[in-house]
Design a protein around this motif. Structure first.
Motif, PDB file in Angstrom:
ATOM      1  N   ALA A  52       0.832  -1.211   0.000  1.00  0.00           N
ATOM      2  CA  ALA A  52       0.000   0.000   0.000  1.00  0.00           C
ATOM      3  C   ALA A  52       0.864   1.257   0.000  1.00  0.00           C
ATOM      4  O   ALA A  52       0.586   2.221  -0.733  1.00  0.00           O
ATOM      5  CB  ALA A  52      -0.931  -0.009   1.211  1.00  0.00           C
ATOM      6  N   LEU A  53       1.927   1.269   0.814  1.00  0.00           N
ATOM      7  CA  LEU A  53       2.752   2.469   0.922  1.00  0.00           C
ATOM      8  C   LEU A  53       3.559   2.731  -0.345  1.00  0.00           C
ATOM      9  O   LEU A  53       3.695   3.882  -0.781  1.00  0.00           O
ATOM     10  CB  LEU A  53       3.704   2.333   2.117  1.00  0.00           C
ATOM     11  N   GLU A  54       4.092   1.684  -0.964  1.00  0.00           N
ATOM     12  CA  GLU A  54       4.872   1.864  -2.195  1.00  0.00           C
ATOM     13  C   GLU A  54       3.998   2.372  -3.325  1.00  0.00           C
ATOM     14  O   GLU A  54       4.410   3.226  -4.116  1.00  0.00           O
ATOM     15  CB  GLU A  54       5.539   0.543  -2.587  1.00  0.00           C
ATOM     16  N   ASN A  55       2.785   1.868  -3.422  1.00  0.00           N
ATOM     17  CA  ASN A  55       1.888   2.325  -4.482  1.00  0.00           C
ATOM     18  C   ASN A  55       1.400   3.748  -4.230  1.00  0.00           C
ATOM     19  O   ASN A  55       1.149   4.498  -5.173  1.00  0.00           O
ATOM     20  CB  ASN A  55       0.690   1.373  -4.618  1.00  0.00           C
ATOM     21  N   ALA A  56       1.263   4.122  -2.956  1.00  0.00           N
ATOM     22  CA  ALA A  56       0.807   5.479  -2.643  1.00  0.00           C
ATOM     23  C   ALA A  56       1.796   6.518  -3.168  1.00  0.00           C
ATOM     24  O   ALA A  56       1.403   7.602  -3.610  1.00  0.00           O
ATOM     25  CB  ALA A  56       0.613   5.644  -1.141  1.00  0.00           C
ATOM     26  N   LYS A  57       3.094   6.196  -3.129  1.00  0.00           N
ATOM     27  CA  LYS A  57       4.103   7.138  -3.600  1.00  0.00           C
ATOM     28  C   LYS A  57       3.998   7.403  -5.096  1.00  0.00           C
ATOM     29  O   LYS A  57       4.466   8.426  -5.583  1.00  0.00           O
ATOM     30  CB  LYS A  57       5.505   6.599  -3.286  1.00  0.00           C
ATOM     31  N   LYS A  58       3.375   6.478  -5.835  1.00  0.00           N
ATOM     32  CA  LYS A  58       3.330   6.562  -7.294  1.00  0.00           C
ATOM     33  C   LYS A  58       2.079   7.258  -7.822  1.00  0.00           C
ATOM     34  O   LYS A  58       1.938   7.423  -9.037  1.00  0.00           O
ATOM     35  CB  LYS A  58       3.411   5.157  -7.893  1.00  0.00           C
ATOM     36  N   VAL A  59       1.175   7.631  -6.939  1.00  0.00           N
ATOM     37  CA  VAL A  59      -0.082   8.242  -7.386  1.00  0.00           C
ATOM     38  C   VAL A  59       0.214   9.609  -8.003  1.00  0.00           C
ATOM     39  O   VAL A  59       0.840  10.463  -7.373  1.00  0.00           O
ATOM     40  CB  VAL A  59      -1.075   8.388  -6.210  1.00  0.00           C
ATOM     41  N   THR A  60      -0.270   9.816  -9.211  1.00  0.00           N
ATOM     42  CA  THR A  60      -0.075  11.093  -9.905  1.00  0.00           C
ATOM     43  C   THR A  60      -1.373  11.856 -10.111  1.00  0.00           C
ATOM     44  O   THR A  60      -1.372  13.084 -10.147  1.00  0.00           O
ATOM     45  CB  THR A  60       0.593  10.868 -11.269  1.00  0.00           C
ATOM     46  N   ALA A  61      -2.480  11.141 -10.256  1.00  0.00           N
ATOM     47  CA  ALA A  61      -3.777  11.810 -10.418  1.00  0.00           C
ATOM     48  C   ALA A  61      -4.223  12.390  -9.079  1.00  0.00           C
ATOM     49  O   ALA A  61      -3.807  11.914  -8.014  1.00  0.00           O
ATOM     50  CB  ALA A  61      -4.818  10.827 -10.946  1.00  0.00           C
ATOM     51  N   PRO A  62      -5.069  13.417  -9.083  1.00  0.00           N
ATOM     52  CA  PRO A  62      -5.534  14.018  -7.818  1.00  0.00           C
ATOM     53  C   PRO A  62      -6.270  12.997  -6.951  1.00  0.00           C
ATOM     54  O   PRO A  62      -7.225  12.372  -7.400  1.00  0.00           O
ATOM     55  CB  PRO A  62      -6.480  15.131  -8.282  1.00  0.00           C
ATOM     56  N   LEU A  63      -5.813  12.827  -5.726  1.00  0.00           N
ATOM     57  CA  LEU A  63      -6.431  11.897  -4.784  1.00  0.00           C
ATOM     58  C   LEU A  63      -6.495  12.565  -3.423  1.00  0.00           C
ATOM     59  O   LEU A  63      -5.468  12.902  -2.833  1.00  0.00           O
ATOM     60  CB  LEU A  63      -5.626  10.594  -4.697  1.00  0.00           C
ATOM     61  N   LEU A  64      -7.695  12.761  -2.909  1.00  0.00           N
ATOM     62  CA  LEU A  64      -7.922  13.404  -1.614  1.00  0.00           C
ATOM     63  C   LEU A  64      -8.106  12.329  -0.556  1.00  0.00           C
ATOM     64  O   LEU A  64      -8.971  11.461  -0.693  1.00  0.00           O
ATOM     65  CB  LEU A  64      -9.153  14.306  -1.684  1.00  0.00           C
ATOM     66  N   CYS A  65      -7.284  12.357   0.504  1.00  0.00           N
ATOM     67  CA  CYS A  65      -7.340  11.361   1.571  1.00  0.00           C
ATOM     68  C   CYS A  65      -7.783  12.029   2.871  1.00  0.00           C
ATOM     69  O   CYS A  65      -7.111  12.950   3.350  1.00  0.00           O
ATOM     70  CB  CYS A  65      -5.987  10.698   1.769  1.00  0.00           C
TER      71      CYS A  65
END
Length: 495
Positions: free
Chosen positions: A358-371
């Motif tokens: 989960a953490l490795e993939n979170a670093k790769k997010v490029t599209a707008p994602l609000l958490c």
């Protein structure tokens, strides 16, 4: 970066109206006390009620803290269209506790039109690569329902078709054992439809939960869940290739959404997404949840869905039987089921793997994602997701919104307990969609201008044309250029 935005764009009347609204309500309470009770008692009660209310507003409310990577130039543009997210969040005075907010997330029906409202879905079943099945439940627009009177006097609904192939699609992912019938899903679906009636809404199911298990592999909420989502997204994009896709995920669904947006960032399938109380650091979540009522509720609910399929699952993993009772927690399920499919030696390794994934993939997010994250979340309280915050700082697309209160997927506010979360979700998705369309218009205009070699006056004229016309014009121009190039290449060369 935290709260870098200028609040000058927020209309001042919004502050005045909010304070006036609460003041009028408290005045009504005071007058009611004065009318029905002796004067001295009523006056003292009115003073105490007003004092308690305004003290609670000062103590409980706080301005959300925003954390994001400023490397993405679109982030500020999107957030500037969401001014309400920079205002104080004031949890419902009679439900400010974390456990109460979390409980309201699952059962609270306010506003009452959500409880009374009827939501119809058209179910689409998708076969997965290993023979499993996921369901896509498409919200049926009331205007598209065809009422058919049967012989028995009942009314049945059939899904209609929407002619607008470019209408945005919102894909909703429920919590760890959630399904389309959950009240929080219904509340969000009805709110989206109320504000944006032209948007399509689809709810994705988990394996074996609300849909028949057609392969011995149940839901494991790891990389397999991300691959399943990829399959479902591919089916939706193939069906509506010109429609922008937006995503909303609750709890573990939010983590799967974020993992997908990172793992498949190159596909750019989602225009934007919202992740709510996501469980990124599974090892920390397991520590806080194990042995609590949340552990028991989720596990017992999961077992109730898979009870009839447990012998089939046991034979597939080479086990004599799977012993899971109502008193067992999620660790027992992982020990006996999940580890066998994920090929991990023990549950600790499984949990560590899910966390790192989960953490490795979170670093790769490029599209707008609000958490959205709350400090008092009973499943992942403040201090249990520090690595997640660091990963989000590295991501160019993630924006983290932190509040002191809100519980797990709660965020109910005001005197009546309305959902603050639903309004923020829809506002962000609409802002991201508007920004994306503006960027597309600029790109299309520049592309057409470069192909046609238009002057400044012509460029200003193109900027007034809608996206659909621009796309058609660009395709027509490119097609004509290809035809001319092919014709030129096919002509014999003169000696």
């Amino acid at each position: 970066m935290e709260n870098p935005m200028d609040l000058s764009f927020i209309p001042p009347w919004r502050y005045v109206w909010d304070e006036l609204k609460h003041a009028l309500f408290m005045m009504l309470v005071s007058l009611t006390l004065l009318y029905y009770f002796p004067y001295t008692f009523a006056l003292l009660s009115a003073i105490l009620v007003n004092l308690a209310y305004y003290v609670s507003r000062m103590v409980l409310s706080d301005v959300p803290r925003l954390i994001y990577n400023p490397a993405n130039p679109h982030t500020a543009a999107i957030l500037s269209k969401c001014p309400m997210i920079f205002r104080k969040f004031f949890p419902t005075m009679w439900a400010w506790g974390a456990k109460v907010q979390t409980g309201m997330f699952a059962i609270w029906p306010f506003p009452l039109w959500v409880l009374r409202g009827r939501v119809e879905y058209h179910r689409e079943l998708l076969s997965l690569e290993d023979g499993g099945t996921c369901a896509l439940d498409w919200f049926v627009h009331p205007a598209l329902r065809q009422q058919v009177q049967s012989l028995f006097g009942t009314v049945v609904y059939e899904a209609g078709s929407n002619a607008d192939i470019r209408s945005p699609i919102v894909m909703v992912l429920s919590g760890v054992v959630g399904q389309v019938s959950n009240l929080y899903v219904k509340r969000l679906v009805m709110y989206i439809h109320k504000l944006h009636p032209t948007w399509r809404i689809v709810v994705k199911s988990w394996r074996g939960i609300g849909v028949k298990l057609t392969s011995p592999r149940p839901e494991t909420w790891g990389s397999q869940a991300v691959d399943d989502l990829h399959h479902c997204v591919g089916a939706v994009v193939a069906k509506y290739p010109e429609a922008p896709l937006l995503g909303v995920g609750f709890s573990f669904g939010g983590q799967i959404l974020a993992s997908y947006m990172g793992a498949y960032a190159a596909d750019a399938a989602f225009t934007a997404g919202v992740s709510i109380s996501s469980l990124f650091e599974v090892n920390q979540v397991t520590t806080h949840v194990e042995g609590t009522i949340y552990d028991w509720l989720n596990t017992s609910h999961l077992i109730s869905h898979l009870q009839n399929d447990l012998p089939w699952i046991a034979s597939a993993i080479g086990s004599d039987e799977i012993n899971l009772g109502g008193e067992d927690g999620i660790r027992a399920y992982h020990d006996q089921v999940t580890n066998k499919f994920m090929k991990q030696e023990n549950t600790e390794q499984l949990i560590d793997y899910m966390t790192e994934h989960a953490l490795e993939n979170a670093k790769k997010v490029t599209a707008p994602l609000l958490c959205f994250m709350a400090d008092d979340d009973p499943l992942c309280p403040l201090g249990s997701y520090d690595r997640m915050l660091n990963a989000c700082r590295e991501s160019p697309g993630i924006v983290v919104v932190q509040t002191k209160r809100g519980g797990h997927c709660g965020w109910f506010h005001g005197l009546t307990g309305k959902s603050w979360l639903d309004s923020q979700v829809v506002n962000f998705l609409a802002a991201a969609l508007e920004t994306s369309r503006a960027d597309n218009s600029v790109c299309l205009t520049q592309a057409i201008a470069s192909v046609l070699d238009v002057d400044q006056a012509g460029l200003q004229g193109l900027q007034k044309v809608d996206d659909m016309t621009l796309s058609l014009l660009l395709n027509a121009v490119n097609g004509k250029l290809r035809d001319n190039r092919t014709a030129a290449e096919s002509e014999p060369n003169e000696l």
